[in-house]
Design a protein around this motif. Structure first.
Motif, short mmCIF file in Angstrom:
data_model
loop_
_atom_site.label_atom_id
_atom_site.label_comp_id
_atom_site.label_asym_id
_atom_site.label_seq_id
_atom_site.Cartn_x
_atom_site.Cartn_y
_atom_site.Cartn_z
N GLY A 26 25.77 43.19 20.26
CA GLY A 26 25.85 41.79 19.88
C GLY A 26 24.87 41.25 18.88
N PRO A 27 23.88 40.48 19.32
CA PRO A 27 22.92 39.91 18.39
C PRO A 27 22.34 40.96 17.46
CG PRO A 27 22.60 39.00 20.57
CD PRO A 27 23.62 40.10 20.70
N GLY A 28 22.36 40.69 16.19
CA GLY A 28 21.94 41.67 15.20
C GLY A 28 23.10 42.05 14.30
N GLY A 29 24.31 41.76 14.74
CA GLY A 29 25.47 41.91 13.86
C GLY A 29 26.24 43.20 13.97
N LYS A 30 25.87 44.10 14.89
CA LYS A 30 26.60 45.35 15.04
C LYS A 30 27.10 45.50 16.47
CE LYS A 30 24.05 47.70 11.36
NZ LYS A 30 23.17 48.83 11.01
N ILE A 31 28.21 46.14 16.62
CA ILE A 31 28.85 46.27 17.93
C ILE A 31 28.47 47.59 18.59
CG2 ILE A 31 31.06 46.14 19.15
CD1 ILE A 31 30.25 43.65 17.46
N ALA A 32 28.31 47.56 19.91
CA ALA A 32 27.89 48.76 20.63
C ALA A 32 28.86 49.91 20.38
CB ALA A 32 27.81 48.47 22.13
N ARG A 33 28.32 51.10 20.21
CA ARG A 33 29.10 52.29 19.90
C ARG A 33 30.11 52.61 21.01
NH1 ARG A 33 25.10 55.21 18.47
NH2 ARG A 33 24.54 55.89 20.53
N TRP A 115 14.09 29.87 20.88
CA TRP A 115 13.72 31.16 21.44
C TRP A 115 13.59 32.23 20.37
CZ3 TRP A 115 13.12 31.72 26.85
CH2 TRP A 115 13.42 30.57 27.58
N MET A 116 13.84 31.85 19.11
CA MET A 116 13.74 32.77 17.98
C MET A 116 12.89 32.17 16.88
SD MET A 116 17.77 33.93 17.74
CE MET A 116 18.37 32.27 18.06
N THR A 117 12.34 33.02 16.02
CA THR A 117 11.65 32.50 14.85
C THR A 117 12.70 31.83 13.96
OG1 THR A 117 11.91 34.56 13.60
CG2 THR A 117 9.91 34.33 14.93
N GLU A 118 12.27 30.85 13.20
CA GLU A 118 13.22 30.10 12.38
C GLU A 118 13.95 31.01 11.40
OE1 GLU A 118 13.36 26.22 9.37
OE2 GLU A 118 11.49 26.81 10.34
N TRP A 119 13.22 31.95 10.79
CA TRP A 119 13.85 32.84 9.81
C TRP A 119 14.94 33.67 10.49
CZ3 TRP A 119 14.59 38.08 9.74
CH2 TRP A 119 15.12 38.60 8.55
N TYR A 120 14.64 34.22 11.67
CA TYR A 120 15.63 35.10 12.30
C TYR A 120 16.85 34.31 12.76
CZ TYR A 120 17.56 39.01 14.82
OH TYR A 120 18.40 40.01 15.23
N TRP A 121 16.62 33.12 13.28
CA TRP A 121 17.75 32.29 13.72
C TRP A 121 18.68 31.97 12.55
CZ3 TRP A 121 17.65 26.61 12.73
CH2 TRP A 121 18.85 26.02 13.11
N GLN A 122 18.14 31.53 11.44
CA GLN A 122 18.97 31.17 10.29
C GLN A 122 19.68 32.40 9.73
OE1 GLN A 122 16.31 29.20 7.56
NE2 GLN A 122 16.44 27.25 8.66
N ASN A 123 18.97 33.52 9.70
CA ASN A 123 19.55 34.74 9.16
C ASN A 123 20.75 35.20 9.97
OD1 ASN A 123 19.49 37.98 9.43
ND2 ASN A 123 18.95 37.40 7.36
N GLN A 124 20.63 35.21 11.29
CA GLN A 124 21.72 35.67 12.14
C GLN A 124 22.91 34.71 12.11
OE1 GLN A 124 21.58 38.86 13.88
NE2 GLN A 124 20.15 38.79 12.20
#
Length: 245
Positions: A26-33, A115-124
């Motif tokens: 999920g989070p991070g943009g890739k689906i579990a294998r 619960w996330m840094t601003e950069w990571y939240w916006q990026n995801q």
């Protein structure tokens, strides 16, 4: 020469295990294998494990040593601040894990942005969730249970104020469901509906006295962090020099 050979073999193993599908949840943009869920997939996986068992054992030992070092450094820093106590860090990591996955499945991380840094939240939000929304897709990622958490790396920093931007990297293994589905038809376009054990590497950065998610990576990145451990100076000398400065 031996180190080059080891690195080469590691790369081959990682490519063999991840070539068919991404290995990240999920989070991070890739689906579990899901490639190894079929009969022949399990056969291939079993052969790979047997062939590379010595290397897998070596990597497990490196990871255990890294965990021992991270726990020791966190224990030392807990003497200066309770924010570094492993039980407190672990509880925060669990909260982040559940909340971020919940927001991710709803395709809206605004409710868990704190619960996330601003950069990571916006990026995801912009890179993955908004793109999937436009394509009519939704990532279903239900977490049934967190099975294990272990710290792999701890780096103490004082960026502007005490402990600011310190970082801890944690391997989190959870039993969960993770797949990409078309909202209109309900068809699974990536992954599978089976619950499986998924390991991901979560980085947390200390901002204003609070641990926040700053990155989520696939499990193969554990090799990178265990290697970084050997390059870290002793936590005792680092902290004492920071206080003298």
């Amino acid at each position: 020469m031996k180190q080059v050979m080891v690195v080469g073999v590691v790369v081959i193993v990682v490519l063999a295990l991840t070539a068919v599908e991404p290995a990240m949840a999920g989070p991070g943009g890739k689906i579990a294998r899901a490639a190894f869920e079929t009969f022949w997939g399990r056969i291939i996986l079993g052969i790979l494990v047997l062939v590379f068992l010595p290397l897998i054992t070596y990597m497990a030992i490196r990871e255990k040593l890294a965990e021992r070092r991270a726990r020791k450094d966190l224990r030392f820093m807990a003497g200066y601040s309770a924010i570094f106590d492993w039980l407190a860090v672990q509880a925060r990591a669990k909260d982040c894990f559940y909340r971020v996955h919940s927001g991710w499945e709803q395709a809206d991380l605004s409710g868990v942005s704190g619960w996330m840094t601003e950069w990571y939240w916006q990026n995801q939000q912009q890179v993955h969730l908004e793109r999937w929304e436009k394509e009519g897709l939704v990532n279903v990622c239900k977490v049934k249970k967190i099975r294990n958490l272990k710290p792999l790396l701890f780096v103490h920093r004082n960026q502007g104020e005490a402990h600011q931007d310190s970082m801890v990297v944690i391997s989190i293994e959870a039993h969960m469901q993770d797949y990409l589905m078309h909202k209109g038809t309900g068809k699974v376009v990536e992954g599978s509906k089976r619950f499986k054990d998924v390991e991901t590497i979560w980085s947390f950065t200390l901002e204003d006295g609070v641990w926040k998610v700053s990155d989520i990576e696939e499990d193969s990145m554990s090799m990178v962090y265990t290697k970084m451990v050997s390059e870290l100076p002793d936590i005792e000398s680092t902290v004492l020099s920071d206080f003298r400065a």
